[in-house]
Design a protein around this motif. Structure first.
Motif, PDB file in Angstrom:
ATOM      1  N   PRO A 183       0.783  -1.234   0.000  1.00 46.41           N
ATOM      2  CA  PRO A 183       0.000   0.000   0.000  1.00 46.41           C
ATOM      3  C   PRO A 183       0.823   1.297   0.000  1.00 46.41           C
ATOM      4  O   PRO A 183       0.247   2.381  -0.103  1.00 46.41           O
ATOM      5  CB  PRO A 183      -0.799  -0.107   1.301  1.00 46.41           C
ATOM      6  CG  PRO A 183       0.074  -0.937   2.197  1.00 46.41           C
ATOM      7  CD  PRO A 183       0.800  -1.893   1.308  1.00 46.41           C
ATOM      8  N   HIS A 191       4.191   4.630   3.341  1.00 45.73           N
ATOM      9  CA  HIS A 191       2.809   4.336   3.717  1.00 45.73           C
ATOM     10  C   HIS A 191       2.528   5.015   5.059  1.00 45.73           C
ATOM     11  O   HIS A 191       2.058   6.149   5.088  1.00 45.73           O
ATOM     12  CB  HIS A 191       2.590   2.820   3.771  1.00 45.73           C
ATOM     13  CG  HIS A 191       1.190   2.431   4.073  1.00 45.73           C
ATOM     14  ND1 HIS A 191       0.877   1.415   4.935  1.00 45.73           N
ATOM     15  CD2 HIS A 191       0.005   2.930   3.631  1.00 45.73           C
ATOM     16  CE1 HIS A 191      -0.447   1.291   5.007  1.00 45.73           C
ATOM     17  NE2 HIS A 191      -0.993   2.210   4.223  1.00 45.73           N
ATOM     18  N   PHE A 192       2.899   4.342   6.166  1.00 44.58           N
ATOM     19  CA  PHE A 192       2.663   4.938   7.482  1.00 44.58           C
ATOM     20  C   PHE A 192       3.947   5.053   8.297  1.00 44.58           C
ATOM     21  O   PHE A 192       3.919   4.962   9.514  1.00 44.58           O
ATOM     22  CB  PHE A 192       1.611   4.135   8.263  1.00 44.58           C
ATOM     23  CG  PHE A 192       0.201   4.341   7.783  1.00 44.58           C
ATOM     24  CD1 PHE A 192      -0.195   5.536   7.193  1.00 44.58           C
ATOM     25  CD2 PHE A 192      -0.742   3.349   7.922  1.00 44.58           C
ATOM     26  CE1 PHE A 192      -1.492   5.742   6.749  1.00 44.58           C
ATOM     27  CE2 PHE A 192      -2.059   3.521   7.489  1.00 44.58           C
ATOM     28  CZ  PHE A 192      -2.435   4.732   6.889  1.00 44.58           C
ATOM     29  N   CYS A 193       5.075   5.181   7.605  1.00 45.11           N
ATOM     30  CA  CYS A 193       6.311   5.630   8.263  1.00 45.11           C
ATOM     31  C   CYS A 193       7.035   4.576   9.102  1.00 45.11           C
ATOM     32  O   CYS A 193       7.881   4.927   9.930  1.00 45.11           O
ATOM     33  CB  CYS A 193       6.051   6.872   9.107  1.00 45.11           C
ATOM     34  SG  CYS A 193       5.101   8.131   8.234  1.00 45.11           S
ATOM     35  N   CYS A 194       6.736   3.295   8.933  1.00 43.30           N
ATOM     36  CA  CYS A 194       7.531   2.258   9.589  1.00 43.30           C
ATOM     37  C   CYS A 194       8.929   2.205   8.955  1.00 43.30           C
ATOM     38  O   CYS A 194       9.212   2.938   8.014  1.00 43.30           O
ATOM     39  CB  CYS A 194       6.854   0.889   9.444  1.00 43.30           C
ATOM     40  SG  CYS A 194       5.373   0.716  10.452  1.00 43.30           S
ATOM     41  N   CYS A 197       9.017   4.249   5.589  1.00 50.31           N
ATOM     42  CA  CYS A 197       8.031   3.747   4.629  1.00 50.31           C
ATOM     43  C   CYS A 197       7.089   4.874   4.227  1.00 50.31           C
ATOM     44  O   CYS A 197       6.616   5.647   5.072  1.00 50.31           O
ATOM     45  CB  CYS A 197       7.249   2.616   5.273  1.00 50.31           C
ATOM     46  SG  CYS A 197       6.088   1.811   4.172  1.00 50.31           S
ATOM     47  N   CYS A 239       4.921  -3.755   8.497  1.00 50.79           N
ATOM     48  CA  CYS A 239       3.685  -3.171   9.037  1.00 50.79           C
ATOM     49  C   CYS A 239       2.481  -3.539   8.172  1.00 50.79           C
ATOM     50  O   CYS A 239       1.474  -4.008   8.668  1.00 50.79           O
ATOM     51  CB  CYS A 239       3.835  -1.654   9.155  1.00 50.79           C
ATOM     52  SG  CYS A 239       5.003  -1.196  10.455  1.00 50.79           S
ATOM     53  N   HIS A 240       2.593  -3.311   6.863  1.00 53.59           N
ATOM     54  CA  HIS A 240       1.471  -3.657   5.964  1.00 53.59           C
ATOM     55  C   HIS A 240       1.973  -4.241   4.651  1.00 53.59           C
ATOM     56  O   HIS A 240       1.361  -4.078   3.603  1.00 53.59           O
ATOM     57  CB  HIS A 240       0.595  -2.435   5.685  1.00 53.59           C
ATOM     58  CG  HIS A 240       0.248  -1.648   6.901  1.00 53.59           C
ATOM     59  ND1 HIS A 240       0.981  -0.561   7.324  1.00 53.59           N
ATOM     60  CD2 HIS A 240      -0.744  -1.824   7.807  1.00 53.59           C
ATOM     61  CE1 HIS A 240       0.457  -0.078   8.444  1.00 53.59           C
ATOM     62  NE2 HIS A 240      -0.583  -0.820   8.759  1.00 53.59           N
ATOM     63  N   GLN A 241       3.159  -4.832   4.678  1.00 54.36           N
ATOM     64  CA  GLN A 241       3.685  -5.596   3.541  1.00 54.36           C
ATOM     65  C   GLN A 241       3.961  -4.764   2.289  1.00 54.36           C
ATOM     66  O   GLN A 241       3.688  -5.190   1.172  1.00 54.36           O
ATOM     67  CB  GLN A 241       2.741  -6.778   3.200  1.00 54.36           C
ATOM     68  CG  GLN A 241       2.750  -7.895   4.233  1.00 54.36           C
ATOM     69  CD  GLN A 241       2.025  -7.531   5.515  1.00 54.36           C
ATOM     70  OE1 GLN A 241       0.882  -7.092   5.453  1.00 54.36           O
ATOM     71  NE2 GLN A 241       2.667  -7.676   6.647  1.00 54.36           N
ATOM     72  N   SER A 242       4.483  -3.599   2.452  1.00 53.46           N
ATOM     73  CA  SER A 242       4.993  -2.885   1.276  1.00 53.46           C
ATOM     74  C   SER A 242       6.403  -3.383   0.975  1.00 53.46           C
ATOM     75  O   SER A 242       7.142  -3.774   1.883  1.00 53.46           O
ATOM     76  CB  SER A 242       5.016  -1.371   1.508  1.00 53.46           C
ATOM     77  OG  SER A 242       3.704  -0.864   1.439  1.00 53.46           O
ATOM     78  N   CYS A 256       8.548  -4.009   4.359  1.00 51.88           N
ATOM     79  CA  CYS A 256       7.935  -3.323   5.497  1.00 51.88           C
ATOM     80  C   CYS A 256       6.921  -4.253   6.141  1.00 51.88           C
ATOM     81  O   CYS A 256       5.883  -4.567   5.539  1.00 51.88           O
ATOM     82  CB  CYS A 256       7.266  -2.019   5.058  1.00 51.88           C
ATOM     83  SG  CYS A 256       6.647  -1.080   6.474  1.00 51.88           S
TER      84      CYS A 256
HETATM   85  S1  FES Z   1       3.935   1.487   7.108  1.00 54.20           S
HETATM   86 FE1  FES Z   1       2.370   0.413   6.056  1.00 54.20          FE
HETATM   87  S2  FES Z   1       3.448  -0.746   4.607  1.00 54.20           S
HETATM   88 FE2  FES Z   1       5.002   0.332   5.624  1.00 54.20          FE
END
Ligand code: FES
Length: 281
Positions: free
Chosen positions: A61, A233-236, A231, A259-262, A257
């Motif tokens: 994502p 997406h949400f900064c992981c 990331c 967190c949500h598989q990016s 990543c």
């Molecule tokens: S923070 Fe959601 S995929 Fe990386």
């Protein structure tokens, strides 16, 4: 996305097309496809539409590539991230500090890192006085890195053996990683979480591709690439070969990543455009 999303008055389209022409690489790709990945026109102190180069997002994502940090080597073999000279410029009737330079046929700017809250981190402020050395993180996800002192400078020889290194996740010989930080020394108490995270990967693929590419020759060192590890997406903080779980998502030889598989590809450095967030005053 279509190129005609560029503001017609910017002239940037022609510039970007011009600098990426002729990049034909084996292994690392610097593509000419340019996509504006945010439609907002938010501007402010040091923000706004910003072309950059980053590790291509290939799945998940996340919205766009994670930015690259150009590297250089000091006389003793230690790796430093390039930080452009700071200038004061007049923009919109105000004087604004800008850290921007021409490098390898592109414009490299401190704005590349202005997202995910990092636009307000001390290390991202254009005039923050830092030595720019890449230093080991206190988190060491690789056995070899556990011998390195957190905060110590990374020497290029620490990444020796990269041609064959492996840790059981994915294939061996793809690249040797290190988890690091940058421009984050001496953070005040309570602000230790404001470090700028970096993943280094030293790889024969990057080394070979840099022989034939102006940008890679200027921004990588002896096959080593640095990615700003937030990331989009949400900064992981994605990792390279940090977890077996990445194999389930075809990401064992890429940046994954959890967190949500990016998934991002550090061997495919692409030019993208995003809207950098303005720094607070
Ligand atoms: S923070 Fe959601 S995929 Fe990386």
């Amino acid at each position: 996305m279509s190129d005609d999303k560029y503001p017609p008055e910017s002239g940037r389209r022609r510039f970007v097309k011009g600098v990426v022409g002729g990049s034909a690489l084996a292994g690392v790709t610097t593509t000419g496809s340019v996509a504006i990945e945010s439609s907002t026109t938010d501007t402010g102190e040091g923000g706004g539409t910003t072309p950059y180069v980053g590790a291509e997002k290939v799945a998940g994502p996340a919205r766009r590539a994670m930015p690259q940090i150009p590297l250089e080597l000091d006389d003793d073999g230690y790796l430093r991230g390039v930080w452009p000279e700071v200038e004061e410029v007049e923009r919109g009737g105000e004087t604004v500090a800008v850290a921007e330079t021409e490098l390898g046929g592109r414009t490299y700017s401190s704005k590349w890192f202005q997202y995910c809250g990092a636009q307000n981190y001390p290390g991202v402020q254009p005039d923050a006085d830092r030595d720019n050395y890449v230093r080991y993180s206190s988190r060491a996800p690789y056995e070899w890195q556990t011998e390195m002192e957190p905060g110590a400078k990374v020497h290029i020889d620490d990444l020796r053996g990269y041609e064959s290194w492996g840790n059981g996740v994915g294939k061996s010989g793809v690249g040797k990683p290190a988890r690091c930080r940058w421009r984050s020394e001496d953070l005040p108490k309570g602000e230790e979480n404001l470090v700028l995270p970096v993943v280094l990967v030293r790889s024969s693929r990057i080394e070979a591709a840099a022989r034939d590419d102006e940008w890679l020759a200027a921004s990588t060192v002896q096959g080593t690439v640095a990615i700003f590890d937030k990331c989009t997406h949400f900064c992981c903080t994605p990792g390279f070969k940090e977890t077996e779980q990445s194999t389930k998502f075809d990401a064992e030889d890429r940046l994954y990543c959890g967190c949500h598989q990016s998934v991002y590809d550090p061997f495919s450095l692409v030019e993208r455009v995003f809207t950098a967030l303005p720094r607070s005053e």
